[in-house]
Design a protein around this motif. Sequence first.
Motif, PDB file in Angstrom:
ATOM      1  N   LYS A 105       0.828  -1.213   0.000  1.00  0.00           N
ATOM      2  CA  LYS A 105       0.000   0.000   0.000  1.00  0.00           C
ATOM      3  C   LYS A 105       0.861   1.261   0.000  1.00  0.00           C
ATOM      4  CE  LYS A 105      -2.068  -1.197   3.807  1.00  0.00           C
ATOM      5  NZ  LYS A 105      -1.391  -2.508   4.003  1.00  0.00           N
ATOM      6  N   THR A 106       1.823   1.320   0.908  1.00  0.00           N
ATOM      7  CA  THR A 106       2.690   2.493   0.992  1.00  0.00           C
ATOM      8  C   THR A 106       3.530   2.639  -0.270  1.00  0.00           C
ATOM      9  OG1 THR A 106       2.790   2.395   3.403  1.00  0.00           O
ATOM     10  CG2 THR A 106       4.586   3.552   2.291  1.00  0.00           C
ATOM     11  N   SER A 109       1.312   3.934  -3.007  1.00  0.00           N
ATOM     12  CA  SER A 109       0.992   5.330  -2.707  1.00  0.00           C
ATOM     13  C   SER A 109       2.141   6.258  -3.084  1.00  0.00           C
ATOM     14  CB  SER A 109       0.672   5.461  -1.208  1.00  0.00           C
ATOM     15  OG  SER A 109       0.672   6.804  -0.792  1.00  0.00           O
ATOM     16  N   SER A 120       6.675  12.889  -3.798  1.00  0.00           N
ATOM     17  CA  SER A 120       5.976  11.941  -2.922  1.00  0.00           C
ATOM     18  C   SER A 120       6.142  12.294  -1.455  1.00  0.00           C
ATOM     19  CB  SER A 120       6.511  10.525  -3.161  1.00  0.00           C
ATOM     20  OG  SER A 120       7.890  10.442  -2.831  1.00  0.00           O
ATOM     21  N   ARG A 170      -0.293  12.502   0.788  1.00  0.00           N
ATOM     22  CA  ARG A 170      -0.403  11.106   1.224  1.00  0.00           C
ATOM     23  C   ARG A 170      -0.662  11.054   2.719  1.00  0.00           C
ATOM     24  NH1 ARG A 170       5.140   8.984   0.321  1.00  0.00           N
ATOM     25  NH2 ARG A 170       4.208   6.999   0.995  1.00  0.00           N
ATOM     26  N   GLU A 172      -0.659   8.100   5.501  1.00  0.00           N
ATOM     27  CA  GLU A 172      -0.366   6.694   5.752  1.00  0.00           C
ATOM     28  C   GLU A 172      -1.015   6.223   7.047  1.00  0.00           C
ATOM     29  OE1 GLU A 172       1.349   4.479   3.843  1.00  0.00           O
ATOM     30  OE2 GLU A 172       1.336   6.033   2.299  1.00  0.00           O
ATOM     31  N   ILE A 212      -4.152  10.541  -1.296  1.00  0.00           N
ATOM     32  CA  ILE A 212      -4.064   9.082  -1.258  1.00  0.00           C
ATOM     33  C   ILE A 212      -3.872   8.675   0.193  1.00  0.00           C
ATOM     34  CG2 ILE A 212      -2.867   7.033  -2.070  1.00  0.00           C
ATOM     35  CD1 ILE A 212      -1.661   8.730  -4.314  1.00  0.00           C
ATOM     36  N   THR A 214      -3.769   5.313   3.009  1.00  0.00           N
ATOM     37  CA  THR A 214      -3.636   3.865   3.120  1.00  0.00           C
ATOM     38  C   THR A 214      -4.191   3.428   4.469  1.00  0.00           C
ATOM     39  OG1 THR A 214      -1.434   3.880   4.150  1.00  0.00           O
ATOM     40  CG2 THR A 214      -1.535   3.925   1.745  1.00  0.00           C
TER      41      THR A 214
END
Length: 377
Positions: A105-106, A109, A120, A170, A172, A212, A214
């Motif tokens: 997932k990470t 992402s 990122s 992102r 997480e 995004i 996760t």
Amino acid sequence: MTQSQATDPATGQPAEEPAAALRPHAEDAFAAELTALAAADDRPRPERWRLSPWAVATYLLGGELEDGTVITPKYVGPRRIVEVAVTTLATDRALLLLGVPGTAKTWVSEHLAAAVSGDSTLLVQGTAGTAEEAMRYGWNYAQLLAHGPSRDALVPSPVMRAMERGMTARVEELTRIPADVQDTLITVLSEKTLPIPELAGEVQAVRGFNVIATANDRDRGVNELSSALRRRFNTVVLPLPETPEAEVEIVARRVDQLGTSLDLPSPAEGFDEIRRVVTVFRELRDGVTADGRTKVKSPSGTLSTAEAISVVTGGLALAAHFGDGVLRAGDVAAGILGAVVRDPAADRVVWQEYLEAVVREREGWKDFYRACREVTG
């Protein structure tokens, strides 16, 4: 001193070479591929995207460009999953990558953000201690006390910076973040606005912004997402690798990449040990041997692909520093024991039963059995 050697202007001494990053960001590690894709990409791009959705998917799944440039796969799995994820980011809905630990997932992402935005690093790492400021904004208290609330005193979060720049943020481990902090995203995702009541103002997201997130579906019940927040996401479930061959390929490729950054030998000669590690993990994870003939007990841990990568990387380091550089059974045995036996009582029994009932009887695995018995005791 050669003429081409740089000097430190402060001391007049030769300047030190900048230290190489232990783990470069995706946009740095794969800069050449991203540049080649951008040059070859003649398809429509959403506003502020570095690549078209087609090129983003090609970057993740791999392929060969017309000029012969090979794009290495970053994700090995169903193509449709990547296409849905990329398409989601091209709309006004945020993307939630959901799956058990170790389903990349990470990794996905990070590479999506690198391909879409070229950056990122606009990242909120979710933990039980993640505060609201990490999602919204904080304050420079020296400035705040000296001059009162002002834009100069405001410290924007990664989400706020992404909104202002039209980039991808992102988040997480979203389900590890306290529920009240999670819900600060609702207005951001629904209204594309971040209110700043202290300044009687707001930040409006510019086109190109998206999020995004996760989440580990084994964390369900830790901080379950509210229905209001979940509606703001399009959820894509990342599965475990379907076949042993796919999982072996993933592990071998990631170990090779990690080994390069750590100056470790190539794992190519130890491919049989990688296959053994993956086989052990899959059988214990599935509760049955690969041929379907023998049921086995599963330990308390997840035994994910990520943990297999860690075991093999650690074994490769042992082989490099204390062996002949070739990955062997003795190099991975201790790592497997540590991954399987999380509960010293129950998991040790599971592991010993598996060793005696399965590994001991398997043809060609005698060396592996002896190495595992030696570290298990």
